[in-house]
Design a protein around this motif. Structure first.
Motif, mmCIF file in Angstrom:
data_model
loop_
_atom_site.group_PDB
_atom_site.id
_atom_site.type_symbol
_atom_site.label_atom_id
_atom_site.label_comp_id
_atom_site.label_asym_id
_atom_site.label_seq_id
_atom_site.Cartn_x
_atom_site.Cartn_y
_atom_site.Cartn_z
ATOM 1 N N ALA A 205 0.824 -1.214 0.000
ATOM 2 C CA ALA A 205 0.000 0.000 0.000
ATOM 3 C C ALA A 205 0.860 1.266 0.000
ATOM 4 O O ALA A 205 0.471 2.290 -0.573
ATOM 5 N N GLU A 206 2.044 1.195 0.601
ATOM 6 C CA GLU A 206 2.959 2.334 0.648
ATOM 7 C C GLU A 206 3.797 2.466 -0.618
ATOM 8 O O GLU A 206 4.557 3.404 -0.777
ATOM 9 N N GLY A 207 3.721 1.479 -1.511
ATOM 10 C CA GLY A 207 4.475 1.540 -2.755
ATOM 11 C C GLY A 207 5.887 1.007 -2.663
ATOM 12 O O GLY A 207 6.696 1.231 -3.571
ATOM 13 N N LEU A 208 6.213 0.293 -1.591
ATOM 14 C CA LEU A 208 7.564 -0.248 -1.420
ATOM 15 C C LEU A 208 7.695 -1.663 -1.971
ATOM 16 O O LEU A 208 8.791 -2.100 -2.325
ATOM 17 N N VAL A 209 6.587 -2.382 -2.009
ATOM 18 C CA VAL A 209 6.581 -3.781 -2.437
ATOM 19 C C VAL A 209 5.505 -3.963 -3.501
ATOM 20 O O VAL A 209 4.434 -3.370 -3.424
ATOM 21 N N GLU A 210 5.822 -4.788 -4.473
ATOM 22 C CA GLU A 210 4.850 -5.157 -5.495
ATOM 23 C C GLU A 210 4.565 -6.646 -5.354
ATOM 24 O O GLU A 210 5.487 -7.459 -5.208
ATOM 25 N N ARG A 211 3.295 -6.992 -5.361
ATOM 26 C CA ARG A 211 2.869 -8.389 -5.285
ATOM 27 C C ARG A 211 2.605 -8.853 -6.711
ATOM 28 O O ARG A 211 1.744 -8.309 -7.399
ATOM 29 N N ARG A 212 3.362 -9.860 -7.159
ATOM 30 C CA ARG A 212 3.221 -10.371 -8.524
ATOM 31 C C ARG A 212 2.583 -11.758 -8.483
ATOM 32 O O ARG A 212 3.038 -12.637 -7.754
ATOM 33 N N ILE A 213 1.551 -11.913 -9.286
ATOM 34 C CA ILE A 213 0.844 -13.187 -9.355
ATOM 35 C C ILE A 213 1.119 -13.822 -10.715
ATOM 36 O O ILE A 213 0.924 -13.193 -11.750
ATOM 37 N N TYR A 214 1.585 -15.074 -10.692
ATOM 38 C CA TYR A 214 1.882 -15.805 -11.914
ATOM 39 C C TYR A 214 0.823 -16.901 -12.082
ATOM 40 O O TYR A 214 0.689 -17.768 -11.216
ATOM 41 N N PRO A 215 0.059 -16.848 -13.180
ATOM 42 C CA PRO A 215 -1.030 -17.807 -13.381
ATOM 43 C C PRO A 215 -0.525 -19.192 -13.776
ATOM 44 O O PRO A 215 -0.629 -19.619 -14.919
ATOM 45 N N GLU A 216 0.049 -19.868 -12.818
ATOM 46 C CA GLU A 216 0.548 -21.221 -13.013
ATOM 47 C C GLU A 216 -0.301 -22.157 -12.164
ATOM 48 O O GLU A 216 -1.156 -21.703 -11.416
ATOM 49 N N THR A 217 -0.055 -23.430 -12.253
ATOM 50 C CA THR A 217 -0.734 -24.381 -11.385
ATOM 51 C C THR A 217 0.308 -25.079 -10.539
ATOM 52 O O THR A 217 1.128 -25.812 -11.091
ATOM 53 N N PRO A 218 0.356 -24.842 -9.245
ATOM 54 C CA PRO A 218 -0.464 -23.884 -8.504
ATOM 55 C C PRO A 218 -0.011 -22.442 -8.775
ATOM 56 O O PRO A 218 1.108 -22.209 -9.233
ATOM 57 N N VAL A 219 -0.873 -21.514 -8.430
ATOM 58 C CA VAL A 219 -0.572 -20.098 -8.631
ATOM 59 C C VAL A 219 0.674 -19.737 -7.825
ATOM 60 O O VAL A 219 0.822 -20.146 -6.678
ATOM 61 N N ARG A 220 1.560 -18.993 -8.455
ATOM 62 C CA ARG A 220 2.795 -18.551 -7.787
ATOM 63 C C ARG A 220 2.672 -17.062 -7.503
ATOM 64 O O ARG A 220 2.321 -16.275 -8.386
ATOM 65 N N ILE A 221 2.969 -16.684 -6.263
ATOM 66 C CA ILE A 221 2.929 -15.279 -5.859
ATOM 67 C C ILE A 221 4.312 -14.898 -5.346
ATOM 68 O O ILE A 221 4.898 -15.608 -4.532
ATOM 69 N N GLU A 222 4.820 -13.789 -5.855
ATOM 70 C CA GLU A 222 6.119 -13.273 -5.414
ATOM 71 C C GLU A 222 5.963 -11.833 -4.959
ATOM 72 O O GLU A 222 5.114 -11.097 -5.459
ATOM 73 N N TYR A 223 6.808 -11.461 -4.025
ATOM 74 C CA TYR A 223 6.864 -10.093 -3.518
ATOM 75 C C TYR A 223 8.211 -9.522 -3.905
ATOM 76 O O TYR A 223 9.245 -10.111 -3.607
ATOM 77 N N VAL A 224 8.201 -8.402 -4.607
ATOM 78 C CA VAL A 224 9.448 -7.767 -5.025
ATOM 79 C C VAL A 224 9.426 -6.300 -4.608
ATOM 80 O O VAL A 224 8.373 -5.661 -4.563
ATOM 81 N N LEU A 225 10.601 -5.797 -4.313
ATOM 82 C CA LEU A 225 10.709 -4.378 -3.982
ATOM 83 C C LEU A 225 10.541 -3.530 -5.231
ATOM 84 O O LEU A 225 11.055 -3.873 -6.295
ATOM 85 N N THR A 226 9.841 -2.445 -5.078
ATOM 86 C CA THR A 226 9.738 -1.462 -6.152
ATOM 87 C C THR A 226 11.015 -0.624 -6.137
ATOM 88 O O THR A 226 11.872 -0.794 -5.260
ATOM 89 N N GLU A 227 11.130 0.281 -7.061
ATOM 90 C CA GLU A 227 12.285 1.195 -7.060
ATOM 91 C C GLU A 227 12.345 1.948 -5.731
ATOM 92 O O GLU A 227 13.416 2.128 -5.151
ATOM 93 N N GLN A 228 11.201 2.371 -5.258
ATOM 94 C CA GLN A 228 11.116 3.089 -3.980
ATOM 95 C C GLN A 228 11.596 2.198 -2.832
ATOM 96 O O GLN A 228 12.319 2.658 -1.948
#
Length: 115
Positions: free
Chosen positions: A62-85
């Motif tokens: 919500a603060e813009g520091l982390v981006e939650r990425r969802i990969y439509p695989e089976t099972p679904v893969r979710i990764e958290y990555v830092l934004t530039e900020q």
């Protein structure tokens, strides 16, 4: 202190409250080290509960520091990555780590404890 401005600064206050919140600094440090899956973060931070980790990740997103990425695989893969900020906090995290190693005694950790 050189450059110190005695007036209250809302941006500074918000930033300290944000990164100083319990577990946030550790989460940022682990994301900077390359952890990006919830399970990796949970394993790297043994004293945090899954509920609290999920809460902190949502706050950082919500603060813009982390981006939650969802990969439509089976099972679904979710990764958290830092934004530039978020990546821009690397120097701050490094300096806090350096300071802690120099000035603070070792601390024993317990089991998965909530706030």
């Amino acid at each position: 202190m050189a450059g110190y401005e005695p007036d209250f600064c809302p941006r500074y206050h918000h930033s300290i409250e944000l990164i100083g919140k319990r577990w946030t600094g550790v989460i940022l440090r682990e994301l900077l080290r390359g952890a990006n899956r919830f399970s990796q973060l949970s394993h790297a931070i043994p004293d945090i509960t899954d509920k609290l980790l999920a809460e902190r990740l949502k706050e950082l997103e919500a603060e813009g520091l982390v981006e939650r990425r969802i990969y439509p695989e089976t099972p679904v893969r979710i990764e958290y990555v830092l934004t530039e900020q978020g990546r821009d906090l690397e120097g701050v995290v490094r300096e806090v780590s350096r300071w802690a190693e120099f000035w603070l005694p070792p601390v024993a950790t317990g089991s998965k404890a909530d706030e």
